[in-house]
Design an enzyme around this catalytic site. Structure first.
Site, PDB file in Angstrom:
ATOM      1  N   ASN A   1      57.728  34.608  -2.999  1.00 32.23           N
ATOM      2  CA  ASN A   1      56.386  35.010  -2.557  1.00 32.23           C
ATOM      3  C   ASN A   1      56.464  35.531  -1.131  1.00 32.23           C
ATOM      4  OD1 ASN A   1      56.079  32.695  -0.695  1.00 32.23           O
ATOM      5  ND2 ASN A   1      56.227  31.549  -2.608  1.00 32.23           N
TER       6      ASN A   1
ATOM      7  N   ASP B   1      55.291  27.935  -7.942  1.00 34.81           N
ATOM      8  CA  ASP B   1      54.804  27.031  -8.986  1.00 34.81           C
ATOM      9  C   ASP B   1      55.696  27.079 -10.226  1.00 34.81           C
ATOM     10  OD1 ASP B   1      52.640  25.980  -7.599  1.00 34.81           O
ATOM     11  OD2 ASP B   1      51.462  27.801  -7.963  1.00 34.81           O
TER      12      ASP B   1
ATOM     13  N   LYS C   1      74.558  39.199 -13.796  1.00 33.48           N
ATOM     14  CA  LYS C   1      73.399  40.053 -13.521  1.00 33.48           C
ATOM     15  C   LYS C   1      72.824  40.617 -14.817  1.00 33.48           C
ATOM     16  CE  LYS C   1      71.905  43.999 -10.947  1.00 33.48           C
ATOM     17  NZ  LYS C   1      72.115  45.375 -11.094  1.00 33.48           N
TER      18      LYS C   1
ATOM     19  N   PRO D   1      58.180  21.108 -10.057  1.00 32.39           N
ATOM     20  CA  PRO D   1      57.458  19.888  -9.666  1.00 32.39           C
ATOM     21  C   PRO D   1      56.438  20.223  -8.586  1.00 32.39           C
ATOM     22  CG  PRO D   1      59.760  19.836  -8.901  1.00 32.39           C
ATOM     23  CD  PRO D   1      59.619  21.049  -9.762  1.00 32.39           C
ATOM     24  N   ASP D   2      55.234  19.628  -8.685  1.00 34.19           N
ATOM     25  CA  ASP D   2      54.260  19.777  -7.600  1.00 34.19           C
ATOM     26  C   ASP D   2      54.544  18.642  -6.616  1.00 34.19           C
ATOM     27  OD1 ASP D   2      52.052  19.734  -5.894  1.00 34.19           O
ATOM     28  OD2 ASP D   2      50.775  20.668  -7.420  1.00 34.19           O
TER      29      ASP D   2
ATOM     30  N   PHE E   1      48.334  22.714   2.286  1.00 38.82           N
ATOM     31  CA  PHE E   1      47.823  24.054   2.585  1.00 38.82           C
ATOM     32  C   PHE E   1      47.302  24.652   1.294  1.00 38.82           C
ATOM     33  CE2 PHE E   1      48.678  25.770   6.852  1.00 38.82           C
ATOM     34  CZ  PHE E   1      49.211  24.634   7.428  1.00 38.82           C
TER      35      PHE E   1
ATOM     36  N   LYS F   1      41.443  20.745  -4.323  1.00 39.32           N
ATOM     37  CA  LYS F   1      42.855  20.350  -4.144  1.00 39.32           C
ATOM     38  C   LYS F   1      42.975  19.093  -3.290  1.00 39.32           C
ATOM     39  CE  LYS F   1      44.969  24.657  -4.940  1.00 39.32           C
ATOM     40  NZ  LYS F   1      45.466  25.906  -4.442  1.00 39.32           N
TER      41      LYS F   1
ATOM     42  N   LYS G   1      44.829  16.208  -5.281  1.00 36.31           N
ATOM     43  CA  LYS G   1      46.190  15.845  -4.852  1.00 36.31           C
ATOM     44  C   LYS G   1      46.182  14.630  -3.930  1.00 36.31           C
ATOM     45  CE  LYS G   1      48.146  20.488  -5.374  1.00 36.31           C
ATOM     46  NZ  LYS G   1      49.311  21.328  -5.088  1.00 36.31           N
TER      47      LYS G   1
END
Ligand code: C5P
Length: 402
Positions: free
Chosen positions: A211, A280, A290, A306-307, A328, A342, A346
């Protein structure tokens, strides 16, 4: 402008060495950082650089005499040391160092330092033989015993043509020492883990899922926490940023590696700040070679990672002294609502919410626009700020909860 130096009152004491000319630039730089600079000079300093130059650059009267009573009738050697946040002596000559080491007060600069309660930073600069002379070495050791910070001179070519130690320290080093000296050590004794950067989820030896996170926010948090006295571990995904001074860095690549590293240290922490943009998902299958063009099946099966934060939140109920958890949330839709959800889901203590649609803030930039929500319902909406300042505000909110 540096928010840490903004409105800080710096008393610059110049003594008579050739490096005195450099303090003209330092005065400008301090003012550009927002500091209020007052200058005092020894008799011999005025032979190297004029009070007029420093008065013009500091925007303030320059003090040169112990016996000039100010308008408010306070003696300068008492008043000057009282009205400042920090005294910076630069260059500090062998003579000024010797005076201070022996408590002599036969000039304004040494009298002010002896009478002051502010922090004192001393930047020696002189010929290398003078610097290495046992008299100077002992005097500098004494100054350290008195609690003054001595910033060692740099090595290199000296004004007299010699090579060696004795050059006035570089401005950026001194600036960092000034910031460190005026920053409150309010996180002393706290152990803080910060995660930072993106994660890379490899598809084959070349391609990966990742990301746009740069790591800047996490690195700023780690640096700020360390500056405020915390012991800091930073678990960082791939990032090109130089790690902050004094922070233990654990480098990881994938979300699973980050998970393992955080689990290893988590229970020993007072605070965990998850600033990393953890992927995620990861590709369900890693191809050892490749992937070539022209494969028939172009779909990409994914497996959830895993979170890490959710797991830490779950573990809270099993441990009485669980670390304070800060998450965050980077959201593009209903960012406040999503952040609130969240925070509860969490089981976090605090969440920093970014609206990633905002054009002036976000992933790679130096600025961020953040709203903080805590588990007691407090909302703090911040304006657009440097990531460094956002980091300090997040640490302030953490401190309130600790
Ligand atoms: O649910 P979401 O991914 O938006 O939550 C973001 C927060 O959760 C961030 O603090 C991030 O570091 C953390 N996180 C995590 N493990 C993941 C994904 C996100 O700890 N797999």
């Amino acid at each position: 402008m540096s928010f840490q130096l903004s409105n800080k009152r710096i008393l610059l004491g110049i003594s008579g060495g050739i490096a005195a000319y450099k303090t003209a630039d330092w005065t400008r730089a301090l003012r550009q950082d927002g500091a209020v600079v007052t200058v005092m000079m020894t008799e011999s300093a005025q032979r190297f650089i004029t009070p007029l130059t420093l008065a013009a650059l500091s925007g303030n009267k320059v003090h040169t005499s112990m016996f000039a009573i100010a308008d408010d009738e306070r003696l300068p050697h008492i008043a000057l040391g009282r009205d400042c946040d920090l005294i910076l002596l630069a260059p500090a000559t062998a003579n000024t160092i010797a005076r201070l080491a022996h408590g002599l007060t036969d000039d304004l600069v040494s009298a002010v330092v002896l009478a002051a309660q502010a922090k004192v930073l001393i930047c020696p600069a002189m010929n290398g033989v003078m610097y290495r002379h046992p008299a100077t070495t002992h005097n500098i050791a004494r100054l350290k015993e008195y609690g003054y910070t001595v910033i060692p001179p740099a090595c290199g070519e000296l004004a007299c043509g010699d090579q060696g130690p004795g050059r006035l320290a570089e401005w950026e080093t001194v600036r960092q020492e000034i910031i460190a000296a005026i920053t409150p050590q309010d996180l002393q004794g706290k152990k803080i883990m910060v995660s930072a950067g993106p994660t890379w989820e490899a598809l084959d030896p070349v391609c990966l899922l990742t990301n746009r996170a740069s790591g800047k926010m996490g690195y700023a948090l780690a640096a700020a926490a360390r500056r405020r006295g915390a012991e800091v571990i930073m678990v960082s995904g791939p990032s090109s940023i130089t790690p902050p001074f004094g922070v233990k860095v654990v480098s990881v690549v994938s979300a699973r590696e980050m998970h393992a590293a955080i689990r290893q240290w988590a229970t020993a922490m007072d605070v965990i700040i998850m600033a990393a943009a953890v992927s995620d998902y990861r590709p369900s299958r890693y191809e050892p070679h490749k992937i070539k063009k022209g494969v028939t099946d172009t779909s990409l099966p994914l497996t959830a990672n895993p979170d890490i934060l959710r797991e830490l939140g779950e573990q809270k109920k099993d441990t009485r002294c669980a670390p304070l958890l800060v998450g965050f949330a980077a959201e593009s839709l209903d960012h406040l609502e999503e952040g609130r959800r969240k925070l509860t889901d969490k089981k976090l203590d605090l969440i920093a919410i970014n609206d990633i649609k905002a054009e002036d803030a976000g992933f790679a930039g130096d600025n961020n626009r953040v709203t903080l929500l805590d588990c007691h319902g407090t909302v703090e909406e911040m304006p657009l700020l440097s990531k460094e300042e956002v980091a300090h505000r997040i640490l302030n909110a953490i401190l309130r909860q600790l």
